[in-house]
Design an enzyme around this catalytic site. Structure first.
Site, PDB file in Angstrom:
ATOM      1  N   TRP A 211       6.231 -62.238  17.743  1.00  0.00           N
ATOM      2  CA  TRP A 211       5.990 -63.601  18.219  1.00  0.00           C
ATOM      3  C   TRP A 211       4.622 -63.756  18.883  1.00  0.00           C
ATOM      4  CZ3 TRP A 211      10.998 -65.858  20.919  1.00  0.00           C
ATOM      5  CH2 TRP A 211      12.086 -65.731  20.032  1.00  0.00           C
ATOM      6  N   LYS A 212       3.986 -62.650  19.215  1.00  0.00           N
ATOM      7  CA  LYS A 212       2.720 -62.683  19.968  1.00  0.00           C
ATOM      8  C   LYS A 212       2.919 -63.531  21.238  1.00  0.00           C
ATOM      9  CE  LYS A 212       0.325 -61.748  15.697  1.00  0.00           C
ATOM     10  NZ  LYS A 212      -0.887 -61.867  14.900  1.00  0.00           N
TER      11      LYS A 212
ATOM     12  N   HIS B  26      -1.519 -52.640  17.892  1.00  0.00           N
ATOM     13  CA  HIS B  26      -1.796 -53.862  17.119  1.00  0.00           C
ATOM     14  C   HIS B  26      -3.301 -54.146  17.173  1.00  0.00           C
ATOM     15  CE1 HIS B  26      -1.872 -58.033  15.833  1.00  0.00           C
ATOM     16  NE2 HIS B  26      -0.690 -57.810  15.298  1.00  0.00           N
TER      17      HIS B  26
ATOM     18  N   GLU C  25      -4.908 -56.738  17.625  1.00  0.00           N
ATOM     19  CA  GLU C  25      -5.328 -57.606  18.729  1.00  0.00           C
ATOM     20  C   GLU C  25      -5.443 -56.802  20.022  1.00  0.00           C
ATOM     21  OE1 GLU C  25      -2.270 -60.528  18.080  1.00  0.00           O
ATOM     22  OE2 GLU C  25      -3.240 -61.052  16.185  1.00  0.00           O
TER      23      GLU C  25
ATOM     24  N   GLU D  96      -1.839 -53.414   8.709  1.00  0.00           N
ATOM     25  CA  GLU D  96      -2.237 -54.810   8.909  1.00  0.00           C
ATOM     26  C   GLU D  96      -3.752 -54.927   8.804  1.00  0.00           C
ATOM     27  OE1 GLU D  96       1.025 -57.075  11.321  1.00  0.00           O
ATOM     28  OE2 GLU D  96      -0.469 -56.282  12.679  1.00  0.00           O
TER      29      GLU D  96
ATOM     30  N   GLY E  21      -3.409 -63.817  10.494  1.00  0.00           N
ATOM     31  CA  GLY E  21      -3.555 -65.191  10.980  1.00  0.00           C
ATOM     32  C   GLY E  21      -4.600 -65.999  10.234  1.00  0.00           C
TER      33      GLY E  21
ATOM     34  N   SER F 229      -0.564 -62.447   7.208  1.00  0.00           N
ATOM     35  CA  SER F 229      -0.303 -63.671   6.441  1.00  0.00           C
ATOM     36  C   SER F 229       0.844 -63.541   5.443  1.00  0.00           C
ATOM     37  CB  SER F 229      -1.583 -64.153   5.732  1.00  0.00           C
ATOM     38  OG  SER F 229      -2.582 -64.454   6.690  1.00  0.00           O
TER      39      SER F 229
ATOM     40  N   GLY G 260       3.736 -62.355  11.635  1.00  0.00           N
ATOM     41  CA  GLY G 260       3.257 -63.093  12.801  1.00  0.00           C
ATOM     42  C   GLY G 260       3.656 -64.558  12.692  1.00  0.00           C
ATOM     43  N   GLY G 261       2.715 -65.384  12.285  1.00  0.00           N
ATOM     44  CA  GLY G 261       2.911 -66.835  12.244  1.00  0.00           C
ATOM     45  C   GLY G 261       4.226 -67.288  11.625  1.00  0.00           C
TER      46      GLY G 261
HETATM   47  P1  13P Z   1       0.225 -63.251  10.703  1.00  0.00           P
HETATM   48  O1  13P Z   1       1.504 -63.073   9.925  1.00  0.00           O
HETATM   49  O2  13P Z   1       0.189 -64.478  11.516  1.00  0.00           O
HETATM   50  O3  13P Z   1      -0.979 -63.065   9.835  1.00  0.00           O
HETATM   51  O4  13P Z   1       0.181 -62.033  11.780  1.00  0.00           O
HETATM   52  C1  13P Z   1       0.425 -60.751  11.360  1.00  0.00           C
HETATM   53  C2  13P Z   1       0.534 -59.888  12.543  1.00  0.00           C
HETATM   54  O5  13P Z   1      -0.437 -59.656  13.241  1.00  0.00           O
HETATM   55  C3  13P Z   1       1.847 -59.323  12.869  1.00  0.00           C
HETATM   56  O6  13P Z   1       1.763 -58.348  13.847  1.00  0.00           O
END
Ligand code: 13P
Length: 249
Positions: free
Chosen positions: A10-11, A93, A95, A167, A173, A213, A234-235
């Site tokens: 979910w970030k 991750h 990020e 990833e 994203g 994505s 993610g999204g």
């Molecule tokens: P998205 O699916 O939003 O590209 O994010 C992927 C992600 O970073 C999952 O950890």
């Protein structure tokens, strides 16, 4: 046979109330299929653990300290995660690497800390766009796997069901998903790296998720690749319908 595993990261999204309603929707849609792991923010872990009790859905955190306890303002320990019912933890991750300057060395300490506390790490690796353009994808991912798993035995990896997640940073994203062939090539390289580090038994047993994505309409083709064992989403996991679409794929 490796079981598919779909994790939702979910970030930093959803208030407690919004998260609760998302969990209820996911519970209502999920019947059986792949392993499902939900990774909400720290503040939602305890209530999520209660909400998924009695279902097959598992709980994961998005990060964790490499230290046991002490004067580390703002940090969360492995013991704390375990005490609220967490079983998995996303580590490394991109990020965390890019924004919070986490290095392979720190991430390796976190992986060891998780395993020592009976938590299953989801170790994330992936190249930036610059690295891909420079043809450094394999060497980057290989170094992240080797350094992330440094000093960890085959038995620990198997006992703790460690998961790897590929990833590519340029696909996170951005809506730019790696093609199934691009993803498969890197997943296969990760298995070669694991074979070199350990053996082919280990390399064929660990699950490797793809992340970046992933959406209901591109998931099926990705999951059709030999070495892709699910997704770290993610999204698309912030909406129950699209998360369910990926699970059904
Ligand atoms: P998205 O699916 O939003 O590209 O994010 C992927 C992600 O970073 C999952 O950890």
């Amino acid at each position: 046979m490796r079981r598919y595993v779909i994790a939702g990261n979910w970030k930093m999204n959803k208030t407690l109330e919004e998260g609760h309603s998302l969990i209820q929707d996911i519970k209502n849609m999920y019947t059986t299929g792949p392993d499902i792991i939900i990774c909400p923010p720290f503040t939602h872990l305890e209530s999520t653990a209660k909400a998924i009790k009695g279902t097959a859905i598992k709980l994961g955190a998005q990060n964790m300290s490499e230290h046991n306890s002490g004067a580390l303002t703002g940090e969360i320990s492995a013991d704390m995660l375990v005490s609220v019912g967490v079983q998995y933890v996303i580590l490394g991750h991109s990020e965390r690497r890019a924004i919070f300057h986490e290095t392979n060395t720190t991430i390796n300490l976190k992986v060891k800390q998780a395993i020592a506390h009976d938590l299953s790490p989801i170790l994330c690796v992936g190249e930036t766009l610059e690295q891909r353009v420079a043809n450094d994808t394999f060497s980057c991912v290989e170094a992240q796997v080797k350094e992330g798993l440094l000093g960890i035995s085959k038995e620990s990896l198997l006992d703790q069901n460690v998961i790897l997640a590929y990833e590519p940073v340029w696909a996170i994203g951005t809506g730019k998903v790696a093609s199934p062939q691009q993803a498969q090539a890197v997943h296969a390289h990760i298995r070669r790296t694991l074979t070199d580090l350990y053996d082919s038994d280990l390399a064929q047993t660990l699950r490797i998720q793809y992340g970046g994505s992933v959406k209901p309409d591109n998931a099926k083709e990705l999951f059709g690749q030999t070495d892709i064992d699910g997704a770290l989403v993610g999204g698309a996991c912030l909406d129950a319908l699209s998360f369910a679409g990926i699970i059904n794929a």
